[in-house]
Design an enzyme around this catalytic site. Structure first.
Site, PDB file in Angstrom:
ATOM      1  CB  ALA A  96      -0.878  -0.020   1.247  1.00 17.50           C
ATOM      2  N   GLY A 139       0.778  -4.994   0.844  1.00 17.18           N
ATOM      3  CA  GLY A 139      -0.375  -5.070  -0.051  1.00 17.18           C
ATOM      4  C   GLY A 139      -0.047  -5.750  -1.379  1.00 17.18           C
ATOM      5  CD  GLU A 142      -2.181  -7.479   2.739  1.00 23.00           C
ATOM      6  OE1 GLU A 142      -1.950  -6.318   2.337  1.00 23.00           O
ATOM      7  OE2 GLU A 142      -2.673  -7.721   3.851  1.00 23.00           O
ATOM      8  CD  GLU A 162       1.734  -5.482   5.671  1.00 18.34           C
ATOM      9  OE1 GLU A 162       2.512  -6.397   6.020  1.00 18.34           O
ATOM     10  OE2 GLU A 162       0.995  -5.573   4.678  1.00 18.34           O
TER      11      GLU A 162
END
Ligand code: CAA
Length: 286
Positions: A96, A139, A142, A162
């Site tokens: 992200a 992300g 993911e 993260e």
């Protein structure tokens, strides 16, 4: 978000020809995006390439909105049988967008359900193959896990870093990793932030395989999937995914009913007749 050219094109497409293959070619080729590239390496495959090279394809909100739009356009396109999602040689996606997130407050992310739209990918009916080279972190990892099949080049590196940012995965990583590689390995990745190589991810069963020329291989696989009856492909994807959520007994019942349902299709008649007559099946996706 999208250019004027895009708006004009989609408006025109709503009103022109009813021939899906013509429409779909035009749509994929003409849509103007800022953060992704879309192409049609062959008539039955959509290739979506994340394209924020300066930020290692960090998944900003504008990028994700474009990605969802391109994915759902491809999903709705009757000429397309499978989708390939890739990034650059250096990064599939480095997570992200940290710079976009860093000043967000709880009230903001909670109220607006930040990242909720990431999950839309899992509503697609057509198979999505992730072709991963370089970093697939946070992300990015993911996003790969949300795809149906992951192929990785030898340079791929997967991880959920993260924890180094004072947070945890928010795009499904902690849950999908448990299913993919088990609790102990998922816990290790989430709690240490360690990156794993393509080879290790392969040994752990997180990906299908490691291969050179990963995009080419993914396109080849997508082309092969596209040559099957699309109703059976859609059903196959649906029942495998149901295995994530249902108990074994419920999953087996769902699989059996879906299998039964395919006997109502022309593709089942054609596929079995072709086998008996020793010829290649001509599926009509009906
Ligand atoms: N968000 C925003 N920008 C990012 C980014 C990210 N996730 N990852 C890299 N970038 C930017 C860098 O800031 C840098 O930009 P500038 O040139 O403007 O400084 C550019 O991309 C190149 O990055 P580096 O100079 O850091 O490249 P490197 O080769 O030295 O390192 C890397 C590569 C190890 C991937 C490193 O960039 C990195 O650690 N990135 C962050 C990875 C990460 O923590 N991802 C998780 C994000 S949080 C998340 O994803 C939450 C969730 O679950 C949804």
């Amino acid at each position: 978000m999208f250019s004027r050219a895009f708006q004009i094109t989609t408006t025109a497409l709503r009103t022109v020809s009813r021939k899906p293959s013509v429409i779909s070619t035009i749509r994929l080729m003409s849509t103007q995006y800022e953060h992704i590239l879309t192409s049609r390496p062959n008539p039955s495959v959509a290739l979506i390439t994340l394209n924020r090279p300066k930020a290692l394809n960090a998944l900003s909100t504008p990028l994700f909105l474009e990605l969802n739009k391109a994915l759902f356009d491809a999903d709705a396109d009757q000429g397309i049988g499978a989708i390939v999602l890739t990034g650059s040689d250096k990064a599939f996606a480095a997570g992200a967008d940290i710079k976009e997130m860093k000043d967000k407050e709880f009230s903001d992310v909670y109220k607006n359900n930040f990242l909720a739209n990431w999950g839309e990918l899992s509503r697609l009916r057509k198979p999505v193959i992730a072709a991963v080279s370089g970093y697939a972190l946070g992300g990015g990892c993911e996003l790969a896990l949300m795809c149906d099949i992951i192929l990785a080049s030898p340079t791929a590196k997967f991880g959920q870093p993260e924890i180094n940012l004072g947070v945890i995965p928010g795009g499904g990583g902690s849950q999908r990793l448990v299913h993919a590689i088990g609790k102990s390995r998922a816990m290790e990745l989430v709690l240490t932030g360690r990156m794993v190589s393509a080879q290790e991810a392969d040994q752990w069963g997180m990906i299908s395989r490691v291969t050179d020329n990963v995009v080419e291989e993914a396109i080849k696989m997508a082309t092969e999937i596209s040559s099957k009856g699309q109703l059976a492909v859609q059903a196959g994807k649906e029942v495998v995914n149901a295995g994530y959520e249902l108990t074994l007994a419920e999953g087996l019942r769902f699989e059996r009913r879906t299998f039964h349902g395919l006997f109502a299709t022309k593709d089942q008649k054609e596929g079995m007749a072709a086998f008996a007559e020793k010829r290649k099946a001509e599926f009509t996706h009906s």
